[in-house]
Design a protein around this motif. Structure first.
Motif, PDB file in Angstrom:
ATOM      1  N   ALA A  12       0.848  -1.191   0.000  1.00 43.36           N
ATOM      2  CA  ALA A  12       0.000   0.000   0.000  1.00 43.36           C
ATOM      3  C   ALA A  12       0.881   1.237   0.000  1.00 43.36           C
ATOM      4  O   ALA A  12       1.928   1.264   0.649  1.00 43.36           O
ATOM      5  CB  ALA A  12      -0.904   0.002   1.231  1.00 43.36           C
ATOM      6  N   SER A  13       0.413   2.292  -0.697  1.00 43.16           N
ATOM      7  CA  SER A  13       1.313   3.415  -0.932  1.00 43.16           C
ATOM      8  C   SER A  13       0.657   4.781  -0.797  1.00 43.16           C
ATOM      9  O   SER A  13      -0.561   4.933  -0.856  1.00 43.16           O
ATOM     10  CB  SER A  13       1.919   3.282  -2.335  1.00 43.16           C
ATOM     11  OG  SER A  13       2.676   4.420  -2.699  1.00 43.16           O
ATOM     12  N   TYR A  14       1.526   5.759  -0.673  1.00 44.23           N
ATOM     13  CA  TYR A  14       1.149   7.165  -0.676  1.00 44.23           C
ATOM     14  C   TYR A  14       0.602   7.587  -2.036  1.00 44.23           C
ATOM     15  O   TYR A  14      -0.014   8.646  -2.164  1.00 44.23           O
ATOM     16  CB  TYR A  14       2.388   7.996  -0.325  1.00 44.23           C
ATOM     17  CG  TYR A  14       2.136   9.445  -0.008  1.00 44.23           C
ATOM     18  CD1 TYR A  14       1.733   9.826   1.274  1.00 44.23           C
ATOM     19  CD2 TYR A  14       2.339  10.437  -0.964  1.00 44.23           C
ATOM     20  CE1 TYR A  14       1.518  11.167   1.582  1.00 44.23           C
ATOM     21  CE2 TYR A  14       2.137  11.779  -0.663  1.00 44.23           C
ATOM     22  CZ  TYR A  14       1.716  12.141   0.610  1.00 44.23           C
ATOM     23  OH  TYR A  14       1.508  13.458   0.909  1.00 44.23           O
ATOM     24  N   ASP A  15       0.827   6.764  -3.080  1.00 45.98           N
ATOM     25  CA  ASP A  15       0.308   7.075  -4.416  1.00 45.98           C
ATOM     26  C   ASP A  15      -1.163   6.683  -4.592  1.00 45.98           C
ATOM     27  O   ASP A  15      -1.684   6.682  -5.709  1.00 45.98           O
ATOM     28  CB  ASP A  15       1.173   6.433  -5.509  1.00 45.98           C
ATOM     29  CG  ASP A  15       1.160   4.892  -5.460  1.00 45.98           C
ATOM     30  OD1 ASP A  15       0.297   4.319  -4.774  1.00 45.98           O
ATOM     31  OD2 ASP A  15       2.030   4.284  -6.104  1.00 45.98           O
ATOM     32  N   ASN A  16      -1.818   6.327  -3.474  1.00 45.69           N
ATOM     33  CA  ASN A  16      -3.255   6.004  -3.430  1.00 45.69           C
ATOM     34  C   ASN A  16      -3.597   4.639  -4.023  1.00 45.69           C
ATOM     35  O   ASN A  16      -4.778   4.339  -4.232  1.00 45.69           O
ATOM     36  CB  ASN A  16      -4.100   7.065  -4.150  1.00 45.69           C
ATOM     37  CG  ASN A  16      -3.909   8.462  -3.604  1.00 45.69           C
ATOM     38  OD1 ASN A  16      -3.214   8.664  -2.608  1.00 45.69           O
ATOM     39  ND2 ASN A  16      -4.528   9.434  -4.254  1.00 45.69           N
ATOM     40  N   THR A  17      -2.594   3.808  -4.297  1.00 42.23           N
ATOM     41  CA  THR A  17      -2.857   2.507  -4.902  1.00 42.23           C
ATOM     42  C   THR A  17      -2.350   1.363  -4.028  1.00 42.23           C
ATOM     43  O   THR A  17      -1.560   1.563  -3.099  1.00 42.23           O
ATOM     44  CB  THR A  17      -2.187   2.375  -6.285  1.00 42.23           C
ATOM     45  OG1 THR A  17      -0.763   2.274  -6.111  1.00 42.23           O
ATOM     46  CG2 THR A  17      -2.524   3.548  -7.178  1.00 42.23           C
ATOM     47  N   VAL A  18      -2.812   0.171  -4.377  1.00 41.65           N
ATOM     48  CA  VAL A  18      -2.311  -1.071  -3.792  1.00 41.65           C
ATOM     49  C   VAL A  18      -1.823  -1.940  -4.943  1.00 41.65           C
ATOM     50  O   VAL A  18      -2.478  -2.021  -5.995  1.00 41.65           O
ATOM     51  CB  VAL A  18      -3.421  -1.809  -3.011  1.00 41.65           C
ATOM     52  CG1 VAL A  18      -2.959  -3.208  -2.593  1.00 41.65           C
ATOM     53  CG2 VAL A  18      -3.828  -0.991  -1.789  1.00 41.65           C
ATOM     54  N   ARG A  19      -0.698  -2.576  -4.768  1.00 40.35           N
ATOM     55  CA  ARG A  19      -0.170  -3.479  -5.791  1.00 40.35           C
ATOM     56  C   ARG A  19      -0.094  -4.900  -5.238  1.00 40.35           C
ATOM     57  O   ARG A  19       0.218  -5.099  -4.065  1.00 40.35           O
ATOM     58  CB  ARG A  19       1.217  -3.029  -6.281  1.00 40.35           C
ATOM     59  CG  ARG A  19       1.158  -1.757  -7.127  1.00 40.35           C
ATOM     60  CD  ARG A  19       2.537  -1.311  -7.605  1.00 40.35           C
ATOM     61  NE  ARG A  19       2.426  -0.105  -8.423  1.00 40.35           N
ATOM     62  CZ  ARG A  19       2.369  -0.096  -9.757  1.00 40.35           C
ATOM     63  NH1 ARG A  19       2.430  -1.243 -10.414  1.00 40.35           N
ATOM     64  NH2 ARG A  19       2.264   1.037 -10.420  1.00 40.35           N
ATOM     65  N   VAL A  20      -0.392  -5.851  -6.103  1.00 41.09           N
ATOM     66  CA  VAL A  20      -0.311  -7.269  -5.760  1.00 41.09           C
ATOM     67  C   VAL A  20       0.850  -7.863  -6.546  1.00 41.09           C
ATOM     68  O   VAL A  20       0.974  -7.657  -7.761  1.00 41.09           O
ATOM     69  CB  VAL A  20      -1.633  -7.997  -6.108  1.00 41.09           C
ATOM     70  CG1 VAL A  20      -1.529  -9.480  -5.746  1.00 41.09           C
ATOM     71  CG2 VAL A  20      -2.802  -7.351  -5.370  1.00 41.09           C
ATOM     72  N   TRP A  21       1.710  -8.612  -5.835  1.00 43.46           N
ATOM     73  CA  TRP A  21       2.944  -9.141  -6.412  1.00 43.46           C
ATOM     74  C   TRP A  21       2.974 -10.659  -6.304  1.00 43.46           C
ATOM     75  O   TRP A  21       2.576 -11.233  -5.284  1.00 43.46           O
ATOM     76  CB  TRP A  21       4.168  -8.579  -5.684  1.00 43.46           C
ATOM     77  CG  TRP A  21       4.172  -7.101  -5.496  1.00 43.46           C
ATOM     78  CD1 TRP A  21       3.579  -6.393  -4.492  1.00 43.46           C
ATOM     79  CD2 TRP A  21       4.794  -6.124  -6.337  1.00 43.46           C
ATOM     80  NE1 TRP A  21       3.797  -5.047  -4.644  1.00 43.46           N
ATOM     81  CE2 TRP A  21       4.542  -4.845  -5.770  1.00 43.46           C
ATOM     82  CE3 TRP A  21       5.557  -6.206  -7.508  1.00 43.46           C
ATOM     83  CZ2 TRP A  21       5.023  -3.676  -6.342  1.00 43.46           C
ATOM     84  CZ3 TRP A  21       6.043  -5.034  -8.073  1.00 43.46           C
ATOM     85  CH2 TRP A  21       5.768  -3.795  -7.494  1.00 43.46           C
ATOM     86  N   ARG A  22       3.474 -11.301  -7.360  1.00 40.82           N
ATOM     87  CA  ARG A  22       3.684 -12.750  -7.354  1.00 40.82           C
ATOM     88  C   ARG A  22       5.009 -13.081  -8.050  1.00 40.82           C
ATOM     89  O   ARG A  22       5.525 -12.285  -8.838  1.00 40.82           O
ATOM     90  CB  ARG A  22       2.552 -13.482  -8.088  1.00 40.82           C
ATOM     91  CG  ARG A  22       1.202 -13.455  -7.398  1.00 40.82           C
ATOM     92  CD  ARG A  22       0.207 -14.313  -8.175  1.00 40.82           C
ATOM     93  NE  ARG A  22      -1.157 -14.131  -7.727  1.00 40.82           N
ATOM     94  CZ  ARG A  22      -1.760 -14.880  -6.817  1.00 40.82           C
ATOM     95  NH1 ARG A  22      -1.098 -15.864  -6.244  1.00 40.82           N
ATOM     96  NH2 ARG A  22      -3.013 -14.670  -6.481  1.00 40.82           N
ATOM     97  N   GLU A  23       5.495 -14.275  -7.783  1.00 45.72           N
ATOM     98  CA  GLU A  23       6.714 -14.752  -8.428  1.00 45.72           C
ATOM     99  C   GLU A  23       6.350 -15.445  -9.735  1.00 45.72           C
ATOM    100  O   GLU A  23       5.461 -16.296  -9.777  1.00 45.72           O
ATOM    101  CB  GLU A  23       7.435 -15.728  -7.490  1.00 45.72           C
ATOM    102  CG  GLU A  23       8.848 -16.067  -7.923  1.00 45.72           C
ATOM    103  CD  GLU A  23       9.569 -16.929  -6.898  1.00 45.72           C
ATOM    104  OE1 GLU A  23      10.806 -17.027  -6.974  1.00 45.72           O
ATOM    105  OE2 GLU A  23       8.889 -17.507  -6.023  1.00 45.72           O
ATOM    106  N   ASP A  24       7.030 -15.064 -10.830  1.00 48.31           N
ATOM    107  CA  ASP A  24       6.709 -15.673 -12.123  1.00 48.31           C
ATOM    108  C   ASP A  24       7.517 -16.948 -12.331  1.00 48.31           C
ATOM    109  O   ASP A  24       8.253 -17.394 -11.446  1.00 48.31           O
ATOM    110  CB  ASP A  24       6.929 -14.680 -13.266  1.00 48.31           C
ATOM    111  CG  ASP A  24       8.403 -14.302 -13.442  1.00 48.31           C
ATOM    112  OD1 ASP A  24       9.274 -14.964 -12.834  1.00 48.31           O
ATOM    113  OD2 ASP A  24       8.673 -13.343 -14.195  1.00 48.31           O
ATOM    114  N   GLY A  25       7.395 -17.524 -13.526  1.00 47.00           N
ATOM    115  CA  GLY A  25       8.059 -18.795 -13.805  1.00 47.00           C
ATOM    116  C   GLY A  25       9.566 -18.714 -13.844  1.00 47.00           C
ATOM    117  O   GLY A  25      10.252 -19.738 -13.770  1.00 47.00           O
ATOM    118  N   ASP A  26      10.103 -17.501 -13.956  1.00 43.77           N
ATOM    119  CA  ASP A  26      11.553 -17.318 -13.987  1.00 43.77           C
ATOM    120  C   ASP A  26      12.116 -16.921 -12.634  1.00 43.77           C
ATOM    121  O   ASP A  26      13.287 -16.536 -12.528  1.00 43.77           O
ATOM    122  CB  ASP A  26      11.914 -16.248 -15.017  1.00 43.77           C
ATOM    123  CG  ASP A  26      11.541 -16.650 -16.435  1.00 43.77           C
ATOM    124  OD1 ASP A  26      11.681 -17.848 -16.755  1.00 43.77           O
ATOM    125  OD2 ASP A  26      11.101 -15.771 -17.204  1.00 43.77           O
ATOM    126  N   GLY A  27      11.291 -16.976 -11.608  1.00 42.39           N
ATOM    127  CA  GLY A  27      11.755 -16.612 -10.275  1.00 42.39           C
ATOM    128  C   GLY A  27      11.802 -15.126 -10.030  1.00 42.39           C
ATOM    129  O   GLY A  27      12.385 -14.687  -9.023  1.00 42.39           O
TER     130      GLY A  27
END
Length: 481
Positions: A236-251
């Protein structure tokens, strides 16, 4: 150039909201406060995953309280040059061993350990080796006072203040975030539990403002199926957004969704502790715009994923490419609820109960609000869609492919529910701002013995340096004469 942002904005036509509650059904009863008072601004209090301990971050230190006695158990000091803003417990350790990570305004994170084996601790003993029995003896308390935490590792890399630290459910990963607009992911690569060897595996720089908080998705049965794996991080950020992160097939750790809709700084976020409808856990966020929002992943139907897999750029069934890599990592998240807007100033903290599903929120206005979710336990949206297709088939209006009706892609939407306010407690810490609220189990002597470790209470932490527990009680309705 960074990759384009993916995700969806809130669609007001699909958002489930409520505005007010007609009559509060619960009230908060103040329990005796934790002692000693800290006499300085305290940022947050984090309960241990399994033991009756509560870690409170304040100034340059952390005080660990016993939930059994509501008094200080131990403290972590002399490890940071500036205020400790956040802390987190390392999960899955033996009961006689403790590990805390602290995130500081000095731009470093510290890993601290407490090992009580040498003081008679035994993982198989009834006392857990930490002097945490409900009836703590004087000798136990003296031993705790003599025991010190040891700063083992200092994680250095951020260019500015660290705002939040969080362990993944397994304890393998640690996430830190900072005023420098970045999220760092660290991995425990030690060969054994006692080996404190950490490596940086990712530095995520896509936020456009200070990153206020990070949170890992809990491990649940709902997160283990299909392409929606268990290691998921949200920021969560001061830029008013939330980001969702995952690990891809290349790590590599990549952003799979950007959640947009808040109109102010997103101060924090928490994943749904236990998914109650078999779907992927929802995500709760709170903001300077005085709202608490619930976001849901729009899951694709598993059967259709398998049918479409051979045609996808990632490969097909039988191609030798795992199903988790056959599809794009882009995800669609939707704001499916905005809780009743009661707060008049920034919401600094909210907490989602794993036991009851209730949500508590607090912040700059010093008010503590308690919410409850109500509604149907099932939805007939998919059934209605199937009925419409069947009726269209009879009329000859459905496009045909090889003699079969052409299917449209369906998403597994959230269940239809609403939220209501069940308690409103103003001036929880008098005139002071409340920085944090959390649910934790009760072990104190005021709780009936048969309910210790089961019944919940709220704990709030404020600018007044007081850590205050609250009992949730059912509101008694006055009888007319």
């Amino acid at each position: 150039m960074p990759p384009p942002e993916v995700g969806v904005e809130e669609d007001p036509s699909t958002t489930t909201t409520t505005t007010t509650a007609t009559t509060p059904t619960s009230k908060l009863h103040a329990l005796p406060v934790f002692k000693p008072d800290l006499y300085e601004r305290a940022w947050q209090s984090i309960p241990h995953p399994t033991l009756p301990l509560l870690a409170t971050a304040h100034q340059k230190s952390v005080t660990v309280f016993s939930l059994a006695t509501l008094t200080s158990h131990s403290s972590l000091a002399n490890g940071h040059e500036r205020s400790v803003r956040s802390t987190t417990w390392k999960p899955n350790l033996p009961p006689h061993k403790l590990c805390l990570v602290t995130g500081s305004f000095d731009s470093t994170a510290g890993l601290w350990r407490w090992d009580d084996t040498g003081a008679g601790g035994d993982a198989d003993s009834d006392s857990d080796g930490l002097g945490l029995e409900v009836e703590v003896t004087a000798s136990d308390k003296a031993r705790d006072d003599d025991k010190d935490w040891e700063l083992i590792v200092v994680l250095d890399g951020h260019d500015s203040e660290i705002k939040s630290v969080a362990f993944s459910p397994s304890g393998q990963y640690l996430a830190t975030c900072s005023r420098d607009k970045s999220v760092w992911i660290w991995e425990d690569v030690g060969a054994a539990e006692a080996d404190d060897d950490w490596e940086t595996v990712a530095v995520l720089n896509e936020h456009e403002g200070d990153v206020k908080a990070v949170a890992w998705c809990p491990e649940t049965t709902a997160t283990a199926r299909g392409r929606y794996g268990t290691d998921v991080l949200a920021s969560a950020s001061y830029d008013n957004t939330v980001r969702v992160w995952r690990e891809d097939g290349d790590g590599e750790w990549v952003c799979v969704a950007v959640l947009e809709g808040h109109e102010g700084t997103v101060w924090g976020l928490q994943w749904e502790p236990i998914s109650r409808d078999g779907r992927f856990p929802r995500l709760m966020t709170w903001s300077a715009d005085c709202t608490v929002r619930i976001w849901s992943l729009q899951e694709e139907d598993e059967e259709e994923e398998e049918q479409e897999a051979p045609r996808h750029a990632w490969g097909g069934i039988g191609s030798g490419i795992p199903s988790t890599m056959r599809r794009s990592l882009k995800e669609e998240w939707e704001c499916t609820a905005t809780l009743p807007k009661v707060h008049t100033r920034d919401i600094y903290s909210a907490a989602w109960s794993a036991s009851t599903g209730r949500v508590a929120s607090t912040g700059s206005d010093g008010t503590i609000i308690l919410y409850e979710e109500t509604g149907d336990e099932s939805t007939t949206a998919d059934t209605h869609a199937d009925d419409e297709i069947a009726a269209a088939e009879l009329d000859g209006d459905v496009p045909m492919t090889n003699g079969h009706p052409e299917k449209t892609k369906k998403k597994k939407g959230p269940l239809k529910r609403t939220w209501k306010v069940i308690s409103n407690t103003p001036n929880g810490h008098g005139p002071y701002e409340i920085n944090h609220v959390v649910w934790c189990k009760r072990y104190d002597t005021g709780c009936p013995p048969e309910k210790r470790g089961i019944e919940e209470m709220l704990v709030t932490t404020g600018d007044d340096g007081i850590v205050r527990p609250w009992e949730v009680m059912k509101e008694e309705t006055e009888q007319s004469s």
